[in-house]
Scaffold this motif. Structure first.
Motif, short mmCIF file in Angstrom:
data_model
loop_
_atom_site.label_atom_id
_atom_site.label_comp_id
_atom_site.label_asym_id
_atom_site.label_seq_id
_atom_site.Cartn_x
_atom_site.Cartn_y
_atom_site.Cartn_z
N ASN A 271 0.70 -1.25 -0.02
CA ASN A 271 0.06 -0.01 0.09
C ASN A 271 0.98 1.25 -0.15
N SER A 272 1.12 1.86 -1.16
CA SER A 272 1.81 2.94 -1.40
C SER A 272 1.29 3.78 -2.37
N TYR A 273 0.55 5.21 -2.04
CA TYR A 273 0.04 5.92 -2.98
C TYR A 273 0.72 7.33 -3.05
N ASP A 274 1.71 7.56 -2.01
CA ASP A 274 2.14 9.16 -2.05
C ASP A 274 3.57 8.93 -1.61
N GLU A 275 4.16 10.20 -1.30
CA GLU A 275 5.85 10.30 -1.13
C GLU A 275 5.86 10.67 0.45
N PHE A 276 4.72 10.90 1.34
CA PHE A 276 4.84 11.54 2.81
C PHE A 276 4.12 10.98 3.82
N THR A 277 3.18 10.04 3.54
CA THR A 277 2.35 9.75 4.88
C THR A 277 3.40 8.75 5.24
N ARG A 278 2.95 8.24 6.64
CA ARG A 278 3.66 7.33 7.48
C ARG A 278 4.32 6.15 6.94
N LEU A 279 5.75 6.03 6.80
CA LEU A 279 6.19 5.02 5.93
C LEU A 279 6.47 3.73 7.07
N ASP A 280 5.88 2.49 6.76
CA ASP A 280 6.29 1.34 7.43
C ASP A 280 6.95 0.35 6.95
N GLU A 281 7.15 0.29 5.71
CA GLU A 281 7.99 -0.75 4.98
C GLU A 281 8.63 -0.33 3.63
N HIS B 196 15.97 8.79 -1.61
CA HIS B 196 14.48 8.61 -2.66
C HIS B 196 14.90 7.54 -3.56
N CYS B 197 15.94 7.80 -4.45
CA CYS B 197 16.55 7.04 -5.38
C CYS B 197 16.71 5.43 -4.84
N PHE B 198 17.38 5.42 -3.80
CA PHE B 198 17.80 4.00 -3.25
C PHE B 198 16.92 3.30 -2.57
N THR B 199 15.56 3.81 -2.46
CA THR B 199 14.46 3.09 -1.53
C THR B 199 13.10 2.86 -2.51
N LEU B 200 12.53 2.00 -2.42
CA LEU B 200 11.18 1.81 -2.67
C LEU B 200 10.22 1.61 -1.55
N ASP B 201 9.43 2.80 -1.50
CA ASP B 201 8.43 2.69 -0.35
C ASP B 201 7.05 1.88 -0.61
N THR B 202 7.11 0.55 -0.01
CA THR B 202 6.03 -0.38 -0.31
C THR B 202 4.74 -0.30 0.48
N VAL B 203 4.94 0.21 1.80
CA VAL B 203 3.87 0.29 2.67
C VAL B 203 4.00 1.87 3.40
N ARG B 204 3.14 2.47 2.88
CA ARG B 204 2.70 3.54 3.61
C ARG B 204 1.34 3.76 4.14
N ARG B 205 1.16 4.51 4.98
CA ARG B 205 -0.40 4.55 5.62
C ARG B 205 -1.45 5.33 4.88
N GLY B 206 -1.04 6.15 3.78
CA GLY B 206 -2.08 6.85 3.12
C GLY B 206 -2.56 6.01 2.17
N GLY B 207 -3.90 6.74 1.67
CA GLY B 207 -4.78 6.05 0.50
C GLY B 207 -4.75 6.93 -0.67
N PRO B 208 -5.97 6.67 -1.41
CA PRO B 208 -6.16 7.36 -2.58
C PRO B 208 -6.61 8.70 -2.61
N GLU B 209 -6.04 9.73 -1.57
CA GLU B 209 -6.59 10.81 -1.26
C GLU B 209 -6.62 11.83 -2.45
N ASP B 210 -7.65 12.87 -2.50
CA ASP B 210 -7.54 13.69 -3.69
C ASP B 210 -6.92 15.02 -3.32
N TYR B 211 -5.65 15.18 -3.31
CA TYR B 211 -4.52 16.22 -2.97
C TYR B 211 -4.70 17.26 -3.89
#
Length: 381
Positions: free
Chosen positions: A13-23, A364-379
């Motif tokens: 679950n990863s929809y964005d660049e800034f919500t809480r990163l878990d994995e 940012h290049c070295f990482t692939l954020d696979t689990v963040r807590r955000g969803g498909p919000e309309d920012y």
């Protein structure tokens, strides 16, 4: 003693660049001992390598440009520091498989020295619960994602979707040089000496990196600088129907994560004011932190190590990684940015990264954020 069952991985679950990163997946640099400086590599890094190509044509003639082992060792030290910092921030860190040796690869049309999976942001992008493997620009990277497949299969078995763009043949006719020629630049320094073969009837192909995207909930900003990228944008729209893809018209030649970093809804880090014009209208009203100037002493001097090409931009340190909307990991060697971000109320986790220009990647290049807590919000509403 009762047997314990290993914990299942969390759902992708990863929809964005800034919500809480878990994995997160963190790349590896083992066996990054050379740059393979063929035409695909020269075109990809053209802005940074063109100034030296003319002066060192003979040095690049054999195509393998050695990287001093001292620098590889220091890079691995800095990656270990990033892994520790992520863990201390409560992020679960996954790693690609380790390349067991230097690997030479060959297609019917070209050969290359394989690149290890360091900049894992480039060959993949996570869009919600979907893994998208992209279509590499650099021939040496064509099999790089094989080393991420153990991680991808874990997520797939846990329910993730998994898509792959058509694999490009990367022949002598595959790559569009239009971004440079439209600016009046002579690309002969990159294309002269091309040894790759061609395929009759095959012209420009779909070629694209995940780092050409910035994710904002249900919206994805996509940098399109040439026809290779146009084909990829069409593929994304055809295959990922639940997100909105916004075309950025040649904001850069390829990657944009050293140009634009959304820090939280309504606030972004931007290289300079000139890049505002490329953004969707809604984002032009966001608050902006402009990247502060940095001193050249913050970058290593390689003059005593022989012929070393810095392939990455001197703006590479904009390439930070957000832990959440108030916490960011920033290169400790960019104190000017740390001061600015702390002045805006961010908690900054400084991590040393010495050779970012040489290896062409930041955090940012070295990482692939696979689990963040955000969803498909309309920012962008």
């Amino acid at each position: 003693m009762p047997q314990t069952t290993p914990a299942a991985p969390p759902p992708l679950n990863s929809y964005d660049e800034f919500t809480r990163l878990d994995e997160v997946v963190l790349g590896r640099a083992e066996h990054y001992t050379n740059h393979h400086t063929d035409t695909s590599w020269r075109l990809f890094f053209f802005d940074n390598v063109a100034p030296v190509l003319g002066r060192h044509t003979s040095s690049l003639g054999e195509q393998l440009l050695p990287i001093p082992s001292q620098l590889v060792d220091e890079l691995n030290e800095d990656i270990a520091g990033l892994a520790d910092a992520l863990t201390e921030c409560g992020v679960h860190v996954l790693r690609p498989a380790t390349p067991g040796k230097d690997v030479d690869i060959r297609s019917p049309h070209w050969d290359a020295r394989a690149t290890p999976p360091l900049n894992v942001r480039d060959q993949s992008i996570i869009l919600g619960n979907t893994i998208v493997e992209t279509a590499p620009h650099v021939r040496a990277r064509i099999f790089e994602n094989d080393l991420l497949k153990p991680v991808f299969y874990q997520y797939y078995e846990a329910g993730a979707n998994w898509l792959t763009m058509p694999r490009p043949a990367l022949t002598r006719d595959s790559l569009d040089t239009g971004f440079f020629t439209r600016q009046g630049q002579n690309v002969a320094r990159a294309t002269d000496g091309e040894t790759a073969g061609s395929i009759e009837g095959l012209g420009l192909e779909m070629v694209f990196d995940g780092a050409q995207c910035m994710r904002l909930g249900r919206d994805v900003l996509v940098n399109v600088a040439n026809h290779n990228h146009e084909l990829a944008l069409r593929w994304l729209r055809d295959n990922v129907r639940d997100l909105r893809f916004h075309r950025l018209d040649a904001m850069a030649d390829n990657h944009i994560d050293s140009v634009l970093v959304p820090l939280r809804p309504g606030l972004m880090l931007l290289r300079s004011p000139e890049y505002l014009t490329y953004l969707p209208e809604t984002m032009k009203s966001w608050d902006v932190i402009y990247a502060p100037e940095t001193d050249d002493s913050n970058f290593p001097d390689y003059s005593d190590l022989g012929f070393v090409i810095p392939i990455g931009s001197r703006y590479m340190d904009i390439n930070l990684l957000s832990i959440d909307e108030n916490t960011v990991i920033v290169n400790s060697l960019y104190p000017e940015l740390i001061d600015v971000l702390e002045g805006r109320g961010f908690t900054v986790v400084p991590v040393r990264h010495r050779h970012r220009r040489l290896f062409g990647g930041g955090f940012h290049c070295f990482t692939l954020d696979t689990v963040r807590r955000g969803g498909p919000e309309d920012y962008l509403a």
